[in-house]
Enzyme design. Structure first.
Site, mmCIF file in Angstrom:
data_model
loop_
_atom_site.group_PDB
_atom_site.id
_atom_site.type_symbol
_atom_site.label_atom_id
_atom_site.label_comp_id
_atom_site.label_asym_id
_atom_site.label_seq_id
_atom_site.Cartn_x
_atom_site.Cartn_y
_atom_site.Cartn_z
ATOM 1 N N HIS A 115 21.569 26.218 -11.466
ATOM 2 C CA HIS A 115 22.410 26.837 -11.845
ATOM 3 C C HIS A 115 21.841 28.510 -11.808
ATOM 4 C CE1 HIS A 115 24.660 23.675 -13.741
ATOM 5 N NE2 HIS A 115 23.539 23.065 -14.315
ATOM 6 N N ARG B 65 31.408 31.445 -8.276
ATOM 7 C CA ARG B 65 30.267 31.585 -8.874
ATOM 8 C C ARG B 65 29.428 31.186 -7.592
ATOM 9 N NH1 ARG B 65 29.478 25.110 -11.086
ATOM 10 N NH2 ARG B 65 30.155 23.933 -9.340
ATOM 11 N N LYS C 162 1.053 -1.044 0.009
ATOM 12 C CA LYS C 162 0.028 0.042 0.096
ATOM 13 C C LYS C 162 0.960 1.155 0.170
ATOM 14 C CE LYS C 162 -4.533 0.783 0.201
ATOM 15 N NZ LYS C 162 -5.638 0.313 -0.712
ATOM 16 N N PHE D 199 34.669 26.371 -10.740
ATOM 17 C CA PHE D 199 34.606 25.041 -11.658
ATOM 18 C C PHE D 199 35.576 25.693 -12.919
ATOM 19 C CE2 PHE D 199 32.179 22.560 -14.740
ATOM 20 C CZ PHE D 199 32.416 21.234 -14.054
ATOM 21 N N THR E 215 -3.779 -5.077 0.539
ATOM 22 C CA THR E 215 -3.035 -3.631 0.660
ATOM 23 C C THR E 215 -4.090 -2.921 1.659
ATOM 24 O OG1 THR E 215 -4.122 -2.625 -1.144
ATOM 25 C CG2 THR E 215 -2.236 -3.741 -1.496
ATOM 26 N N GLN F 237 30.836 17.779 -7.293
ATOM 27 C CA GLN F 237 31.083 16.333 -6.869
ATOM 28 C C GLN F 237 32.004 16.318 -5.734
ATOM 29 O OE1 GLN F 237 31.120 17.634 -10.103
ATOM 30 N NE2 GLN F 237 30.725 15.933 -11.623
#
Length: 301
Positions: free
Chosen positions: A245, A174, A12, A157, A57, A217
């Site tokens: 972004h 950034r 369920k 980056f 269920t 990362q």
């Protein structure tokens, strides 16, 4: 050639249950979304329409409400009670999985004091728990979803390869923003579920803020590493983090600059899609893997 039934489960989904403790004048509130799934010998139901092994269920839904009557101290504890009961309900049921979302409510402040029985829904992240009983094995995953975080600097980056389709400029300053979904597996059951969940959440937030990021990362790994270093009850952490972004808006058409180092506000436009999606697992190499804990938990590498 033979056609056979493969892995299967049923249950369920999304039972909405609200439990209010009214034992004192100061009420407490727990708001959950509970999904159950059973594993076992259900082949005849699929191949012959024989329902002799099917715990309905509807009965699973009713079990959620009945168990909530005894109180809910934490999503993990409630999930353990439900999963153990369902897995032991019949001999042909070999396992149960209970997944829970827990929604937060804050007391409304009236006259400078928190009200005893009036609440407002928090707009933040959602706490999660997944309990799996697989034969004699019990696994507990805790976690959170939609933990939205942003830092206005301290993120770079650059150094990525470029080909004919690469247009993204390198940057040493950034905005870094994401919505963290994290789940962590506990090494055992002797855990203060509420305190540990709050502590892990704090570790994730503090590490996001303090890490000078060269890539999302790197931030993901640092967050998972910090959790494992600070919380010995955690065996592994899995995270999914979309890169929300933010790009500098070109204001030159209006005769305006938009310089990071200039006076006044720096203006960005936030793009909600498409987005980079960073996912990863950080784990201890001295703790056995537990693939059964993650079955039917989608979206994880």
């Amino acid at each position: 050639m033979a056609i056979v039934l493969g892995p299967n489960q049923y249950g369920k989904a999304e039972v909405r249950v609200v439990a209010v403790d009214r034992s004192t004048a100061r009420h407490s509130l727990v708001d959950l979304n509970v999904s159950s799934a059973l594993r076992g010998d259900f082949a005849a139901a699929h191949t012959a329409g024989d329902n002799a092994h099917v715990l309905t269920t509807d009965a699973q839904k009713n079990t959620v409400f009945a168990f909530a009557r005894d109180g809910i101290s934490s999503p993990e504890e409630f999930g353990l009670r439900l999963a153990r009961h369902l897995a032991g309900s019949y001999e042909w049921v070999t396992g149960a999985r209970v997944a829970i979302e827990s929604y937060g409510w804050d007391r409304i402040t009236v006259g400078g004091a928190p009200h005893d029985h009036a609440f407002s829904r928090t707009g933040g992240d959602v706490r999660t728990a997944v309990v799996t009983v697989d034969g004699a094995d019990v696994h507990v995953l805790a976690g959170l979803g939609d933990l939205v975080v942003l830092k206005t600097t301290g993120s770079e980056f650059w150094g990525f390869p470029r080909d004919r389709y690469t247009t993204l400029p390198e940057t040493t300053d950034r905005i870094l923003a994401t919505a963290v979904t994290a789940r962590w597996r506990y090494t055992g059951l002797g855990v203060d579920w509420n305190a540990t969940h709050d502590a892990v959440r704090t570790t994730l937030l503090e590490t996001f803020a303090a890490t000078h990021s060269l890539a999302l990362q790197q931030t993901l790994y640092a967050m998972g590493e910090a959790v494992l270093e600070q919380h010995r009850d955690v065996a592994e952490v899995r995270m999914s983090m979309p890169n929300r972004h933010h790009f500098l808006q070109d204001l030159s058409a209006f005769g305006l600059d938009n310089d990071l180092d200039g006076p006044g506000a720096v203006v960005y436009h936030a793009d909600d899609r498409p987005y980079g999606l960073i996912e990863g697992t950080v784990l201890r190499d001295d703790v056995p893997a537990a693939p059964a804990a993650w079955l039917s938990t989608p979206g994880w590498c």
